[in-house]
Write an enzyme that holds these catalytic residues in place. Structure first.
Site, PDB file in Angstrom:
ATOM      1  N   ARG A  48       0.438  -1.931 -10.112  1.00 29.36           N
ATOM      2  CA  ARG A  48       0.156  -2.357  -8.737  1.00 29.36           C
ATOM      3  C   ARG A  48      -0.336  -3.797  -8.704  1.00 29.36           C
ATOM      4  O   ARG A  48       0.093  -4.598  -7.873  1.00 29.36           O
ATOM      5  CB  ARG A  48      -0.887  -1.428  -8.113  1.00 29.36           C
ATOM      6  CG  ARG A  48      -1.263  -1.812  -6.698  1.00 29.36           C
ATOM      7  CD  ARG A  48      -2.231  -0.815  -6.113  1.00 29.36           C
ATOM      8  NE  ARG A  48      -2.576  -1.180  -4.739  1.00 29.36           N
ATOM      9  CZ  ARG A  48      -3.077  -0.330  -3.866  1.00 29.36           C
ATOM     10  NH1 ARG A  48      -3.297   0.927  -4.209  1.00 29.36           N
ATOM     11  NH2 ARG A  48      -3.366  -0.725  -2.644  1.00 29.36           N
ATOM     12  N   TRP A  77       2.399   1.824  -3.487  1.00 26.85           N
ATOM     13  CA  TRP A  77       1.519   2.210  -4.584  1.00 26.85           C
ATOM     14  C   TRP A  77       0.635   3.404  -4.282  1.00 26.85           C
ATOM     15  O   TRP A  77       0.261   4.128  -5.195  1.00 26.85           O
ATOM     16  CB  TRP A  77       0.703   1.014  -5.053  1.00 26.85           C
ATOM     17  CG  TRP A  77       1.613   0.026  -5.683  1.00 26.85           C
ATOM     18  CD1 TRP A  77       2.053  -1.156  -5.178  1.00 26.85           C
ATOM     19  CD2 TRP A  77       2.287   0.188  -6.931  1.00 26.85           C
ATOM     20  NE1 TRP A  77       2.945  -1.743  -6.036  1.00 26.85           N
ATOM     21  CE2 TRP A  77       3.106  -0.940  -7.121  1.00 26.85           C
ATOM     22  CE3 TRP A  77       2.279   1.180  -7.908  1.00 26.85           C
ATOM     23  CZ2 TRP A  77       3.907  -1.112  -8.247  1.00 26.85           C
ATOM     24  CZ3 TRP A  77       3.067   1.013  -9.036  1.00 26.85           C
ATOM     25  CH2 TRP A  77       3.868  -0.128  -9.196  1.00 26.85           C
ATOM     26  N   GLU A  78       0.300   3.633  -3.051  1.00 20.93           N
ATOM     27  CA  GLU A  78      -0.525   4.796  -2.713  1.00 20.93           C
ATOM     28  C   GLU A  78       0.318   6.044  -2.543  1.00 20.93           C
ATOM     29  O   GLU A  78      -0.134   7.136  -2.844  1.00 20.93           O
ATOM     30  CB  GLU A  78      -1.328   4.541  -1.425  1.00 20.93           C
ATOM     31  CG  GLU A  78      -2.370   3.463  -1.521  1.00 20.93           C
ATOM     32  CD  GLU A  78      -3.582   3.854  -2.337  1.00 20.93           C
ATOM     33  OE1 GLU A  78      -3.779   5.059  -2.626  1.00 20.93           O
ATOM     34  OE2 GLU A  78      -4.346   2.947  -2.702  1.00 20.93           O
ATOM     35  N   GLY A  79       1.537   5.882  -2.018  1.00 23.07           N
ATOM     36  CA  GLY A  79       2.310   7.049  -1.639  1.00 23.07           C
ATOM     37  C   GLY A  79       1.603   7.738  -0.476  1.00 23.07           C
ATOM     38  O   GLY A  79       0.592   7.260   0.020  1.00 23.07           O
ATOM     39  N   ILE A 108       0.828  -1.203   0.000  1.00 25.67           N
ATOM     40  CA  ILE A 108       0.000   0.000   0.000  1.00 25.67           C
ATOM     41  C   ILE A 108       0.865   1.255   0.000  1.00 25.67           C
ATOM     42  O   ILE A 108       0.620   2.185  -0.780  1.00 25.67           O
ATOM     43  CB  ILE A 108      -0.979  -0.026   1.186  1.00 25.67           C
ATOM     44  CG1 ILE A 108      -2.014  -1.140   0.965  1.00 25.67           C
ATOM     45  CG2 ILE A 108      -1.649   1.330   1.378  1.00 25.67           C
ATOM     46  CD1 ILE A 108      -2.784  -1.530   2.213  1.00 25.67           C
TER      47      ILE A 108
END
Length: 145
Positions: free
Chosen positions: A135, A14-16, A11
Site C-alpha cells: 500500500r 487497499w482496504e477492500g 483506500i
C-alpha cells in the site's frame, strides 16, 4: 483526478470492503473494522452494514481526513500528493500524520524525502505487514505522479 478521488481509489484498493465487522488483522481484536476500514463507536463483533452504509461512511471519512491533512500543509500540494497523503492519514490517523517526518519534509519542500517516508509506515503492532508495504509503495507512486 481530484485529491478526494485519488484518496478514495487508494483506500478502496487497499482496504477492500467487508460488510460484516472483523477484528484488526494486527491485534486479532480491537479495533473492530467494517466497510472500507471504518472503526469507532458502534463497530464491534457482529455488526453488519449495507453497501450504501459503507459507501456513505467512506465518503464522510475521506472528506474529514482530507481536511485534516490539508489543515497542516504549509505549501501547495498537487491533487496526487494530497490524495496519497489523505490515504496514508486515513490508515494511520491524522494525529500520527501531523507529527510525521513525511509532513515535515513535505512542508520544507523536500518532495523526494517526503515520498521516501511513505515506505516507513509499513508496520502494525510493531510487525512489518506485506499488505502495508504494498500500500505504501502504491501511495508513494501516486504522490510522485
Amino acid at each position: 483526478m481530484s485529491a478526494l478521488a485519488q484518496a478514495v481509489a487508494l483506500i478502496k484498493r487497499w482496504e477492500g470492503c467487508k460488510l460484516v465487522a472483523y477484528p484488526d488483522p494486527a491485534t486479532g481484536g480491537d479495533p473492530w473494522t467494517i466497510g472500507f476500514g471504518a472503526t469507532g463507536p458502534g463497530i464491534s463483533r457482529g455488526v453488519r452494514w449495507t453497501q450504501a452504509q459503507a459507501d456513505d461512511r467512506l465518503a464522510r471519512d475521506v472528506d474529514r481526513f482530507q481536511k485534516g491533512v490539508a489543515s497542516v500543509l504549509k505549501r501547495q500540494a498537487t491533487e496526487q500528493q494530497l490524495g496519497a497523503m489523505t490515504s496514508l492519514a486515513y490508515n494511520i490517523g491524522v494525529k500520527a500524520f501531523t507529527s510525521s517526518t513525511l509532513l515535515r519534509k513535505f512542508n520544507a519542500g523536500d518532495v523526494a524525502g517526503a515520498a521516501a517516508e511513505f515506505l516507513r509506515w509499513n508496520k502494525a503492532d510493531g510487525r512489518v505487514m506485506r499488505g502495508l508495504t504494498n500500500r505504501r509503495q502504491d501511495e508513494r507512486e501516486v504522490f510522485l505522479s
